[in-house]
Scaffold this motif. Structure first.
Motif, PDB file in Angstrom:
ATOM      1  N   LEU A  61      63.046  24.757 -22.578  1.00  7.46           N
ATOM      2  CA  LEU A  61      64.246  23.950 -22.423  1.00  7.46           C
ATOM      3  C   LEU A  61      64.447  23.575 -20.954  1.00  7.46           C
ATOM      4  N   LEU A  62      64.758  22.309 -20.710  1.00 14.44           N
ATOM      5  CA  LEU A  62      65.139  21.904 -19.367  1.00 14.44           C
ATOM      6  C   LEU A  62      66.567  22.358 -19.084  1.00 14.44           C
ATOM      7  N   THR A  63      66.834  22.678 -17.844  1.00 13.13           N
ATOM      8  CA  THR A  63      68.169  23.120 -17.464  1.00 13.13           C
ATOM      9  C   THR A  63      69.038  21.939 -17.051  1.00 13.13           C
ATOM     10  N   PHE A  64      70.349  22.180 -17.070  1.00 11.96           N
ATOM     11  CA  PHE A  64      71.335  21.218 -16.587  1.00 11.96           C
ATOM     12  C   PHE A  64      71.887  21.780 -15.281  1.00 11.96           C
ATOM     13  N   GLU A  65      71.699  21.040 -14.215  1.00 11.62           N
ATOM     14  CA  GLU A  65      72.064  21.547 -12.894  1.00 11.62           C
ATOM     15  C   GLU A  65      73.298  20.828 -12.349  1.00 11.62           C
ATOM     16  N   ASP A  66      74.010  21.508 -11.448  1.00 12.50           N
ATOM     17  CA  ASP A  66      75.080  20.920 -10.645  1.00 12.50           C
ATOM     18  C   ASP A  66      76.093  20.166 -11.496  1.00 12.50           C
ATOM     19  N   ASP A  67      76.267  18.873 -11.233  1.00 12.53           N
ATOM     20  CA  ASP A  67      77.284  18.104 -11.947  1.00 12.53           C
ATOM     21  C   ASP A  67      76.993  18.026 -13.439  1.00 12.53           C
ATOM     22  N   LEU A  68      75.731  17.982 -13.800  1.00 15.82           N
ATOM     23  CA  LEU A  68      75.379  17.936 -15.229  1.00 15.82           C
ATOM     24  C   LEU A  68      75.771  19.240 -15.920  1.00 15.82           C
ATOM     25  N   ALA A  69      75.597  20.353 -15.228  1.00 16.15           N
ATOM     26  CA  ALA A  69      76.024  21.634 -15.793  1.00 16.15           C
ATOM     27  C   ALA A  69      77.534  21.674 -15.964  1.00 16.15           C
ATOM     28  N   ASP A 120      82.317  21.568 -19.402  1.00 14.31           N
ATOM     29  CA  ASP A 120      83.695  21.144 -19.176  1.00 14.31           C
ATOM     30  C   ASP A 120      84.529  21.308 -20.438  1.00 14.31           C
ATOM     31  N   ASP A 121      85.612  22.074 -20.342  1.00 14.83           N
ATOM     32  CA  ASP A 121      86.590  22.202 -21.427  1.00 14.83           C
ATOM     33  C   ASP A 121      86.039  22.963 -22.636  1.00 14.83           C
ATOM     34  N   VAL A 122      84.889  23.609 -22.497  1.00 14.22           N
ATOM     35  CA  VAL A 122      84.253  24.286 -23.624  1.00 14.22           C
ATOM     36  C   VAL A 122      84.826  25.692 -23.781  1.00 14.22           C
ATOM     37  N   LEU A 123      85.105  26.091 -25.013  1.00  6.91           N
ATOM     38  CA  LEU A 123      85.608  27.423 -25.317  1.00  6.91           C
ATOM     39  C   LEU A 123      84.602  28.493 -24.889  1.00  6.91           C
ATOM     40  N   ASP A 124      85.109  29.701 -24.649  1.00  7.36           N
ATOM     41  CA  ASP A 124      84.265  30.759 -24.086  1.00  7.36           C
ATOM     42  C   ASP A 124      83.054  31.087 -24.956  1.00  7.36           C
ATOM     43  N   GLY A 125      83.257  31.177 -26.271  1.00  3.28           N
ATOM     44  CA  GLY A 125      82.150  31.545 -27.152  1.00  3.28           C
ATOM     45  C   GLY A 125      80.980  30.589 -27.056  1.00  3.28           C
ATOM     46  N   VAL A 140      71.295  25.829 -20.248  1.00  5.32           N
ATOM     47  CA  VAL A 140      70.027  25.385 -20.843  1.00  5.32           C
ATOM     48  C   VAL A 140      70.228  24.488 -22.066  1.00  5.32           C
ATOM     49  N   ALA A 141      71.474  24.194 -22.416  1.00  3.27           N
ATOM     50  CA  ALA A 141      71.764  23.305 -23.542  1.00  3.27           C
ATOM     51  C   ALA A 141      73.223  22.881 -23.437  1.00  3.27           C
ATOM     52  N   VAL A 142      73.626  21.959 -24.312  1.00  7.51           N
ATOM     53  CA  VAL A 142      74.998  21.452 -24.324  1.00  7.51           C
ATOM     54  C   VAL A 142      75.620  21.792 -25.674  1.00  7.51           C
TER      55      VAL A 142
END
Length: 439
Positions: free
Chosen positions: A109-117, A122-127, A139-141
């Motif tokens: 899997l490609l990672t999401f870095e910096d602003d993409l991470a 953003d706004d995602v629940l903890d789980g 490593v994913a969205v």
């Protein structure tokens, strides 16, 4: 002309307000020579996902849907084979949460870095946010989340004298169903959802299959299923088997088979643990076979938090859903990351929730007018709280082996014994992780 993210949000938001079946505007056309990103999806929500692929295509690239098998096991196998072979045509993948550690650990899997991470979380629940992180990298969205709640017939609970305004235990639910001639629906076939049930009950009793502090140690993780919590979980399964409330197909039961006994032609119905799609499913089946006879019968459907394993200890509802991963060998990594963020946007999550009953991962989506129209407010709150406070399955790169080892020692349900099953499964799981036993 390529659409900006803000423009996409405005157009999708307007479309969502206009109709219950949320749909995105068609994507702009492009040159025939532009690249195509392959997005491997599972069959759930296929129509909405196909529309998402069209609408998140741009002047720079198209997104093409590639369908994976229905079974999570077969999905993993197909994707793993492609990625192990360095397949460059695997651009986007819809991943079950338990695939993420394995694929990330293998550098698939490609990672999401910096602003993409930041955008991914953003706004995602903890789980869901925890699911997509491995070795402190995103490593994913998270695209949509899933959790289980206790669905039930209000009339059945009332006849049994069970106060559903208070937390209920597995013992209480089983006794109530047995006393009234009802059933308790679970998923106990020899497949992943059975481990979901076992894991949730163990965590609800204060334990874990593996020590969470060592789970990322891989084969060296400490096995902790042979505990009082493991015995408590096994005791629930044993009680259901012996109660008379077990559904006849218990050992082969799955998410679909459990549904049919909620609104039988005769009898009081059932209590059932199942995923978030249940409400939309029954709402769409009013007056049809397998569903409520009429609107009044549909109003008899109730929902509360997942049952407690041990009275007084908060339950740990299961967590599932789909994460969007970008294949490590894609020839278009920047486009693929951008596309992954688009198909997991708030507007996309609204569409998946309204059209298919899939719970959002982003907290703000729960407050949207589209969801307020589609779901009762208390049900949305229950979904959000259950996802945010859920108990994940072991976050291990060897999860597939862990799951299969547990299935082999806890199935069939009729063989489960609190005095022996946790101990036997712990010994076998240790041997499997150490390479001393084969599945």
């Amino acid at each position: 002309m390529r659409r900006t993210g803000a423009a996409l949000r405005r157009t999708l938001g307007a479309a969502a307000c206009a109709t219950l079946a949320v749909s995105f505007l068609a994507a702009c056309g492009g040159d025939s020579g532009k690249p195509t990103l392959n997005w491997y999806i599972n069959p759930d929500g296929q129509e909405t996902l196909t529309q998402l692929a069209e609408d998140c295509s741009t002047d720079d690239y198209d997104i093409a849907i590639q369908l994976l098998p229905a079974s999570a096991t077969d999905q993993r196998t197909q994707l793993a084979r492609r990625l192990a072979a360095g397949d460059s045509s695997t651009d986007l993948m819809s991943l079950d949460p338990v695939f993420v550690p394995e694929f990330a650990n293998a550098d698939w899997l490609l990672t999401f870095e910096d602003d993409l991470a930041d955008q991914a979380l953003d706004d995602v629940l903890d789980g869901p946010a925890d699911i997509v992180q491995w070795n402190d990298q995103v490593v994913a969205v998270p695209q949509w989340a899933n959790t289980q709640v206790l669905w039930y017939r209000k009339s059945l609970a009332e006849a049994a004298g069970l106060d559903m305004s208070q937390p209920v235990t597995w013992d209480q639910v089983i006794d109530a169903a047995a006393d009234q001639g009802g059933t308790v629906g679970v998923q106990a076939n020899r497949y992943e959802a059975y481990v979901v049930w076992i894991n949730a009950m163990i965590q609800g009793a204060g334990g874990n299959i593996l020590d969470p502090d060592t789970v990322e140690d891989g084969r060296d993780a400490k096995v902790t299923i042979d505990s009082q919590a493991g015995k408590d979980a096994a005791a629930v399964i044993q009680k259901l088997v012996d109660s008379g409330a077990a559904q006849p197909d218990l050992s082969t039961s799955n998410e679909g088979t459990s549904l049919g006994r909620m609104f039988p032609d005769e009898g009081p119905g059932s209590f059932m643990v199942n995923w978030t799609f249940v409400y939309s499913n029954y709402k769409g089946l009013i007056g049809q076979p397998g569903g409520p006879a009429d609107d009044e019968a549909f109003e008899d459907l109730g929902w509360v938090r997942y049952p407690q394993t041990v009275e007084g200890e908060d339950s740990k509802p299961p967590i599932g859903g789909i994460e969007i991963g970008v294949g490590a060998y894609t020839e278009h990594p920047d486009f693929a990351r951008e596309a992954a963020l688009c198909v997991a946007s708030p507007e996309a999550q609204t569409a998946l929730a309204v059209n298919d009953g899939f719970a959002p991962t982003r907290e703000s989506v729960y407050d949207s007018p589209e969801l307020a129209e589609a779901f009762p407010a208390d049900l949305l709150e229950l979904f959000r709280d259950s996802i945010d406070e859920a108990g994940p399955r072991p976050k291990s790169a060897f999860y597939s082996q862990i799951s299969n080892a547990i299935q082999s020692r806890w199935h069939p349900p009729s063989s489960v014994n609190p005095d022996t099953t946790p101990e036997r499964s712990a010994a076998f799981l240790k041997a499997v992780l150490r390479g001393e036993a084969l599945l």
